[in-house]
Design a protein around this motif. Structure first.
Motif, PDB file in Angstrom:
ATOM      1  N   LYS A  87      25.669  37.352  38.668  1.00  0.00           N
ATOM      2  CA  LYS A  87      26.839  37.995  38.064  1.00  0.00           C
ATOM      3  C   LYS A  87      26.870  39.487  38.402  1.00  0.00           C
ATOM      4  CE  LYS A  87      29.085  38.961  33.707  1.00  0.00           C
ATOM      5  NZ  LYS A  87      28.908  39.223  32.308  1.00  0.00           N
ATOM      6  N   LEU A  88      25.718  40.145  38.295  1.00  0.00           N
ATOM      7  CA  LEU A  88      25.627  41.571  38.602  1.00  0.00           C
ATOM      8  C   LEU A  88      26.048  41.857  40.043  1.00  0.00           C
ATOM      9  CD1 LEU A  88      24.530  44.344  37.445  1.00  0.00           C
ATOM     10  CD2 LEU A  88      22.419  43.780  38.662  1.00  0.00           C
ATOM     11  N   GLU A  89      25.558  41.069  40.982  1.00  0.00           N
ATOM     12  CA  GLU A  89      25.893  41.257  42.392  1.00  0.00           C
ATOM     13  C   GLU A  89      27.374  40.954  42.659  1.00  0.00           C
ATOM     14  OE1 GLU A  89      23.600  42.158  45.496  1.00  0.00           O
ATOM     15  OE2 GLU A  89      23.594  43.293  43.631  1.00  0.00           O
ATOM     16  N   ALA A  90      27.909  39.916  42.018  1.00  0.00           N
ATOM     17  CA  ALA A  90      29.331  39.584  42.195  1.00  0.00           C
ATOM     18  C   ALA A  90      30.209  40.733  41.712  1.00  0.00           C
ATOM     19  CB  ALA A  90      29.670  38.302  41.453  1.00  0.00           C
ATOM     20  N   GLU A  91      29.856  41.306  40.563  1.00  0.00           N
ATOM     21  CA  GLU A  91      30.627  42.432  40.038  1.00  0.00           C
ATOM     22  C   GLU A  91      30.475  43.664  40.927  1.00  0.00           C
ATOM     23  OE1 GLU A  91      29.292  42.828  35.992  1.00  0.00           O
ATOM     24  OE2 GLU A  91      30.652  41.252  35.301  1.00  0.00           O
ATOM     25  N   ARG A  92      29.294  43.872  41.476  1.00  0.00           N
ATOM     26  CA  ARG A  92      29.057  45.020  42.348  1.00  0.00           C
ATOM     27  C   ARG A  92      29.864  44.889  43.643  1.00  0.00           C
ATOM     28  NH1 ARG A  92      26.105  46.395  46.672  1.00  0.00           N
ATOM     29  NH2 ARG A  92      25.108  44.379  46.871  1.00  0.00           N
ATOM     30  N   ILE A  93      29.857  43.691  44.230  1.00  0.00           N
ATOM     31  CA  ILE A  93      30.494  43.488  45.529  1.00  0.00           C
ATOM     32  C   ILE A  93      32.003  43.265  45.407  1.00  0.00           C
ATOM     33  CG2 ILE A  93      30.592  41.939  47.535  1.00  0.00           C
ATOM     34  CD1 ILE A  93      27.538  41.499  47.075  1.00  0.00           C
ATOM     35  N   GLY A  95      33.842  43.490  42.416  1.00  0.00           N
ATOM     36  CA  GLY A  95      34.467  44.312  41.378  1.00  0.00           C
ATOM     37  C   GLY A  95      34.576  43.565  40.058  1.00  0.00           C
ATOM     38  N   LYS A  96      34.452  44.327  38.973  1.00  0.00           N
ATOM     39  CA  LYS A  96      34.508  43.723  37.635  1.00  0.00           C
ATOM     40  C   LYS A  96      35.874  43.103  37.345  1.00  0.00           C
ATOM     41  CE  LYS A  96      30.856  46.161  35.265  1.00  0.00           C
ATOM     42  NZ  LYS A  96      30.462  46.874  34.056  1.00  0.00           N
TER      43      LYS A  96
END
Length: 117
Positions: A87-93, A95-96
């Protein structure tokens, strides 16, 4: 008939070319190799170089996102991540805001299908 001839020409031209289907399917051999390489645990590393040791809720993540053309059949593009780091990587790459919309769409689809509690 003219349209059918055009289709057949394209098929003949591409028949011997490498055709890569954009699919989420990950071959078993790729899964096996990634799992072995990542030692069956999350491969996320913090900025300080500390690796996550989680073996819970592992997902086969795309280093280059599938949504942006990342391939599922390449060991080099796959890694194991725990759910939190996925989840953290998906949001980083991505966007939230993109991930929030994705989560909302999934929630509404699950409600429509009666898959919620």
């Amino acid at each position: 008939k003219a349209q059918e001839e055009k289709i057949q020409k394209v098929i003949r031209r591409t028949k011997n070319s490498e055709i890569v289907k954009h699919t989420r399917y990950t071959p078993v051999a790729v899964k096996r190799e990634v799992t072995q390489r990542d030692e069956a645990r999350c491969s996320y590393e913090s900025a300080e170089g500390k690796r996550c040791d989680s073996t819970w809720g592992l997902t086969m993540d795309h280093r280059w996102p599938f949504a942006r053309g990342g391939r599922s059949d390449l060991v080099s593009n796959r890694r194991l991540l725990c759910q939190a780091h996925n989840k953290l990587e998906a949001e980083r790459i991505l966007g939230k805001s993109v991930m929030s919309r994705h989560k909302n769409l999934l929630s509404s689809e699950n409600r429509r299908l009666g898959l919620t509690e």
